[in-house]
Design a protein around this motif. Structure first.
Motif, PDB file in Angstrom:
ATOM      1  N   VAL A  12       1.185  -1.096  -0.548  1.00 46.79           N
ATOM      2  CA  VAL A  12      -0.144  -0.043   0.335  1.00 46.79           C
ATOM      3  C   VAL A  12       0.469   0.992   0.257  1.00 46.79           C
ATOM      4  CG1 VAL A  12      -1.418   0.875   1.407  1.00 46.79           C
ATOM      5  CG2 VAL A  12      -1.464  -0.571   1.185  1.00 46.79           C
ATOM      6  N   PRO A  13       1.068   1.819  -1.083  1.00 48.67           N
ATOM      7  CA  PRO A  13       1.666   2.952  -0.526  1.00 48.67           C
ATOM      8  C   PRO A  13       1.352   4.091   0.145  1.00 48.67           C
ATOM      9  CG  PRO A  13       0.561   2.940  -3.128  1.00 48.67           C
ATOM     10  CD  PRO A  13      -0.278   2.095  -2.031  1.00 48.67           C
ATOM     11  N   GLU A  14       2.493   5.100   0.742  1.00 45.94           N
ATOM     12  CA  GLU A  14       2.232   5.906   1.754  1.00 45.94           C
ATOM     13  C   GLU A  14       1.065   6.257   2.290  1.00 45.94           C
ATOM     14  OE1 GLU A  14       3.184   5.848   6.328  1.00 45.94           O
ATOM     15  OE2 GLU A  14       4.351   4.855   4.280  1.00 45.94           O
ATOM     16  N   ALA A  15       0.819   7.202   0.983  1.00 47.75           N
ATOM     17  CA  ALA A  15      -0.458   8.472   0.734  1.00 47.75           C
ATOM     18  C   ALA A  15      -1.223   7.613   0.852  1.00 47.75           C
ATOM     19  CB  ALA A  15      -0.442   8.818  -0.657  1.00 47.75           C
ATOM     20  N   LEU A  16      -1.357   6.319   0.598  1.00 47.86           N
ATOM     21  CA  LEU A  16      -3.072   5.434   0.592  1.00 47.86           C
ATOM     22  C   LEU A  16      -2.913   4.544   1.989  1.00 47.86           C
ATOM     23  CD1 LEU A  16      -3.475   4.777  -2.950  1.00 47.86           C
ATOM     24  CD2 LEU A  16      -4.776   6.557  -1.716  1.00 47.86           C
ATOM     25  N   ARG A  17      -2.372   4.903   3.336  1.00 48.65           N
ATOM     26  CA  ARG A  17      -2.293   4.182   4.558  1.00 48.65           C
ATOM     27  C   ARG A  17      -2.830   5.258   5.365  1.00 48.65           C
ATOM     28  NH1 ARG A  17       1.541   2.953   7.598  1.00 48.65           N
ATOM     29  NH2 ARG A  17       0.810   0.878   7.856  1.00 48.65           N
ATOM     30  N   GLY A  18      -3.097   5.300   6.901  1.00 51.60           N
ATOM     31  CA  GLY A  18      -4.150   6.221   7.800  1.00 51.60           C
ATOM     32  C   GLY A  18      -5.490   6.570   7.191  1.00 51.60           C
ATOM     33  N   ALA A  19      -6.314   6.055   6.453  1.00 52.43           N
ATOM     34  CA  ALA A  19      -7.717   6.167   5.920  1.00 52.43           C
ATOM     35  C   ALA A  19      -8.486   5.223   7.519  1.00 52.43           C
ATOM     36  CB  ALA A  19      -7.955   5.095   5.135  1.00 52.43           C
ATOM     37  N   THR A  20      -9.733   5.872   7.337  1.00 50.12           N
ATOM     38  CA  THR A  20     -10.582   5.124   8.024  1.00 50.12           C
ATOM     39  C   THR A  20     -11.429   4.182   7.387  1.00 50.12           C
ATOM     40  OG1 THR A  20     -12.707   5.808   9.936  1.00 50.12           O
ATOM     41  CG2 THR A  20     -12.105   7.213   8.140  1.00 50.12           C
ATOM     42  N   VAL A  21     -11.530   3.483   7.730  1.00 44.09           N
ATOM     43  CA  VAL A  21     -11.642   2.287   7.119  1.00 44.09           C
ATOM     44  C   VAL A  21     -12.774   1.303   7.294  1.00 44.09           C
ATOM     45  CG1 VAL A  21     -11.031  -0.058   5.972  1.00 44.09           C
ATOM     46  CG2 VAL A  21      -9.418   2.091   6.561  1.00 44.09           C
ATOM     47  N   LEU A  47      -9.537  12.285   8.366  1.00 44.69           N
ATOM     48  CA  LEU A  47      -8.917  10.818   7.888  1.00 44.69           C
ATOM     49  C   LEU A  47      -9.500  11.339   6.459  1.00 44.69           C
ATOM     50  CD1 LEU A  47      -8.195   8.572  10.597  1.00 44.69           C
ATOM     51  CD2 LEU A  47      -6.913  10.550   9.456  1.00 44.69           C
ATOM     52  N   PRO A  48      -8.879  10.208   5.273  1.00 44.78           N
ATOM     53  CA  PRO A  48      -9.035   9.279   4.295  1.00 44.78           C
ATOM     54  C   PRO A  48     -10.668   8.046   4.151  1.00 44.78           C
ATOM     55  CG  PRO A  48      -6.815   9.694   3.492  1.00 44.78           C
ATOM     56  CD  PRO A  48      -7.492  10.418   5.230  1.00 44.78           C
ATOM     57  N   LEU A  49     -11.444   8.490   3.199  1.00 44.88           N
ATOM     58  CA  LEU A  49     -12.353   7.107   3.875  1.00 44.88           C
ATOM     59  C   LEU A  49     -11.881   6.376   2.869  1.00 44.88           C
ATOM     60  CD1 LEU A  49     -14.739   6.375   4.224  1.00 44.88           C
ATOM     61  CD2 LEU A  49     -15.656   7.942   2.981  1.00 44.88           C
ATOM     62  N   GLY A  50     -11.845   4.686   3.678  1.00 39.24           N
ATOM     63  CA  GLY A  50     -11.627   4.212   2.774  1.00 39.24           C
ATOM     64  C   GLY A  50     -12.473   2.589   3.420  1.00 39.24           C
ATOM     65  N   GLU A 108      -3.195  -7.478  12.744  1.00 39.59           N
ATOM     66  CA  GLU A 108      -1.983  -7.037  12.994  1.00 39.59           C
ATOM     67  C   GLU A 108      -1.219  -7.175  11.572  1.00 39.59           C
ATOM     68  OE1 GLU A 108       2.812  -8.205  14.809  1.00 39.59           O
ATOM     69  OE2 GLU A 108       1.097  -9.248  15.586  1.00 39.59           O
ATOM     70  N   GLN A 109      -0.940  -7.359  10.710  1.00 36.94           N
ATOM     71  CA  GLN A 109      -0.607  -7.299   9.655  1.00 36.94           C
ATOM     72  C   GLN A 109      -1.073  -7.114   8.143  1.00 36.94           C
ATOM     73  OE1 GLN A 109       1.418 -10.804   7.985  1.00 36.94           O
ATOM     74  NE2 GLN A 109       2.249 -11.746   9.928  1.00 36.94           N
ATOM     75  N   VAL A 110      -2.681  -7.083   8.187  1.00 35.64           N
ATOM     76  CA  VAL A 110      -3.432  -6.421   7.322  1.00 35.64           C
ATOM     77  C   VAL A 110      -3.742  -5.022   7.351  1.00 35.64           C
ATOM     78  CG1 VAL A 110      -5.331  -6.327   5.872  1.00 35.64           C
ATOM     79  CG2 VAL A 110      -3.928  -8.696   6.748  1.00 35.64           C
ATOM     80  N   LEU A 111      -4.817  -4.799   8.659  1.00 32.28           N
ATOM     81  CA  LEU A 111      -5.596  -3.480   9.629  1.00 32.28           C
ATOM     82  C   LEU A 111      -3.809  -2.930   9.760  1.00 32.28           C
ATOM     83  CD1 LEU A 111      -8.832  -5.133  10.666  1.00 32.28           C
ATOM     84  CD2 LEU A 111      -7.738  -4.402   8.831  1.00 32.28           C
ATOM     85  N   GLN A 112      -3.058  -3.656  10.879  1.00 38.00           N
ATOM     86  CA  GLN A 112      -2.788  -2.287  11.067  1.00 38.00           C
ATOM     87  C   GLN A 112      -0.779  -2.131  10.369  1.00 38.00           C
ATOM     88  OE1 GLN A 112      -0.936  -3.373  14.980  1.00 38.00           O
ATOM     89  NE2 GLN A 112      -0.495  -0.943  15.695  1.00 38.00           N
ATOM     90  N   GLN A 113      -0.073  -2.962  10.367  1.00 38.07           N
ATOM     91  CA  GLN A 113       0.522  -2.457   9.689  1.00 38.07           C
ATOM     92  C   GLN A 113       0.778  -2.771   7.861  1.00 38.07           C
ATOM     93  OE1 GLN A 113       3.456  -5.942  10.152  1.00 38.07           O
ATOM     94  NE2 GLN A 113       3.384  -5.763  12.776  1.00 38.07           N
ATOM     95  N   GLY A 114      -0.789  -3.200   7.412  1.00 38.61           N
ATOM     96  CA  GLY A 114      -0.986  -3.379   5.333  1.00 38.61           C
ATOM     97  C   GLY A 114      -1.260  -1.833   5.096  1.00 38.61           C
ATOM     98  N   ILE A 115      -2.678  -2.164   5.742  1.00 40.48           N
ATOM     99  CA  ILE A 115      -3.747  -0.550   5.682  1.00 40.48           C
ATOM    100  C   ILE A 115      -2.924   0.555   6.187  1.00 40.48           C
ATOM    101  CG2 ILE A 115      -4.927  -2.039   4.239  1.00 40.48           C
ATOM    102  CD1 ILE A 115      -7.192  -0.926   6.001  1.00 40.48           C
ATOM    103  N   ALA A 117      -5.225   1.494   8.944  1.00 43.70           N
ATOM    104  CA  ALA A 117      -5.934   1.802   9.451  1.00 43.70           C
ATOM    105  C   ALA A 117      -6.254   2.745  10.845  1.00 43.70           C
ATOM    106  CB  ALA A 117      -7.008   0.932   9.417  1.00 43.70           C
ATOM    107  N   LYS A 118      -6.603   3.291  10.935  1.00 41.74           N
ATOM    108  CA  LYS A 118      -6.819   4.767  12.460  1.00 41.74           C
ATOM    109  C   LYS A 118      -8.663   4.546  12.816  1.00 41.74           C
ATOM    110  CE  LYS A 118      -3.212   6.797  11.794  1.00 41.74           C
ATOM    111  NZ  LYS A 118      -1.349   6.080  12.133  1.00 41.74           N
TER     112      LYS A 118
END
Length: 314
Positions: A12-21, A47-50, A108-115, A117-118
């Motif tokens: 996931v590009p850094e710019a597309l991480r940290g969304a509300t999902v 936050l960006p909406l994902g 841990e790996q998908v929601l936190q580290q991967g995307i 999500a905040k």
């Protein structure tokens, strides 16, 4: 603007991480799904909406022999999500590895580290991980431990019944597209590329654009009042039949044949969208081509009446 679609949670590009999902399959993107998406945005409007969803649908992975059931394939789903303000879709490839991933690892790996999500939002019946080992109570504990917010959204009800993709499929299969539209918040549509048929409709004086349903759910077989959306975005009223043409000896697969009112042109090879307004009658077998021709004329007249009145047939 169309949402960005990310298929690999590991890249996931850094710019597309940290969304509300918002989490879920979102097949159909119905009013219940819209409530979850609004909750995700409302909790963190900064936050960006994902949306995090799965492709193929897990049921397609686990039960590939099931009849096609999808209300929206990914392109249609992305359009509907974009209309709700979603800017990024994490359409994770659902394969054997993801199916075997334990729920804690998924968080841990998908929601936190991967995307990254905040904040998360989901319905009360959301489940994930190996053998659906993670429920909302589990997700709440795991999210809190990681500093991720969580909103559990109650079901949206319609006439005492929970709005769900399963219920909408049943409405369509029972011949109630207008009730399905009420739960979807828009008309249900089938998409497909127009293919060359046997030109019989043209010979009968009712040329049709034919599409196959593919992985899309098959609604009740029969005749519908429809609106056809062409590749250029123009909309044309019409009448359509969903079925296997029993009068002509039967087809091995179901097709949709749409006659466009007061329109002529070449649609072969183009993708069209056929929006179902009302179910007019069940599929039937006729005594011959003249009887079939008369039935088509009557169907077209009824479809025109229904579309002009904006109501369902009585």
């Amino acid at each position: 603007m169309s949402p960005v679609i990310i298929e690999d949670w590991r890249a996931v590009p850094e710019a597309l991480r940290g969304a509300t999902v918002a989490l879920g399959n979102f097949d159909g993107v119905h009013l219940g799904h819209a409530a979850v998406i609004r909750a995700a945005h409302g909790a963190r409007p900064d936050l960006p909406l994902g949306v995090l969803t799965f492709e193929p649908h897990p049921r397609e992975h686990f039960r590939p022999e099931d009849p096609p059931f999808r209300l929206t394939l990914l392109p249609a789903k992305a359009e509907a999500l974009g209309a709700l303000g979603v800017s990024v879709i994490y359409a994770l490839r659902f394969d054997a590895a993801l199916a075997a991933m334990p729920a804690e690892t998924f968080v841990e790996q998908v929601l936190q580290q991967g995307i990254g999500a905040k904040h998360l939002a989901c319905g009360p019946d959301f489940a994930f991980g190996h053998r659906r080992g993670g429920d909302t109570a589990f997700l709440a504990r795991e999210a809190e431990a990681r500093g991720i917010g969580l909103t559990i959204v109650p079901p949206v009800m319609d006439d005492g019944a929970q709005i769900s993709s399963t219920h909408i499929r049943r409405l369509l299969q029972d011949g109630y597209p207008e009730r399905a539209a009420r739960d979807l918040g828009r008309l249900f549509e089938l998409r497909g590329e127009v293919f060359h048929g046997d030109k019989l409709g043209r010979e009968l004086g009712w040329p049709t654009a034919n599409i196959l349903l593919g992985r899309q759910v098959e609604p009740a077989r029969g005749v519908y009042a429809v609106t056809v959306v062409l590749a250029d975005g123009s909309e044309v009223p019409g009448v359509a039949n969903v079925g296997r043409r029993p009068t002509l000896g039967g087809d091995p697969v179901t097709r949709l044949e749409a006659h466009l009112f007061d329109w002529s042109g070449d649609l072969y090879g183009q993708e069209i969208r056929v929006r179902l307004h009302a179910f007019l009658r069940p599929d039937a077998t006729f005594g011959g081509l003249e009887e079939l021709k008369a039935a088509i004329a009557a169907d077209a007249a009824e479809a025109r009446r229904v579309l002009a009145a904006g109501d369902a047939p009585g």
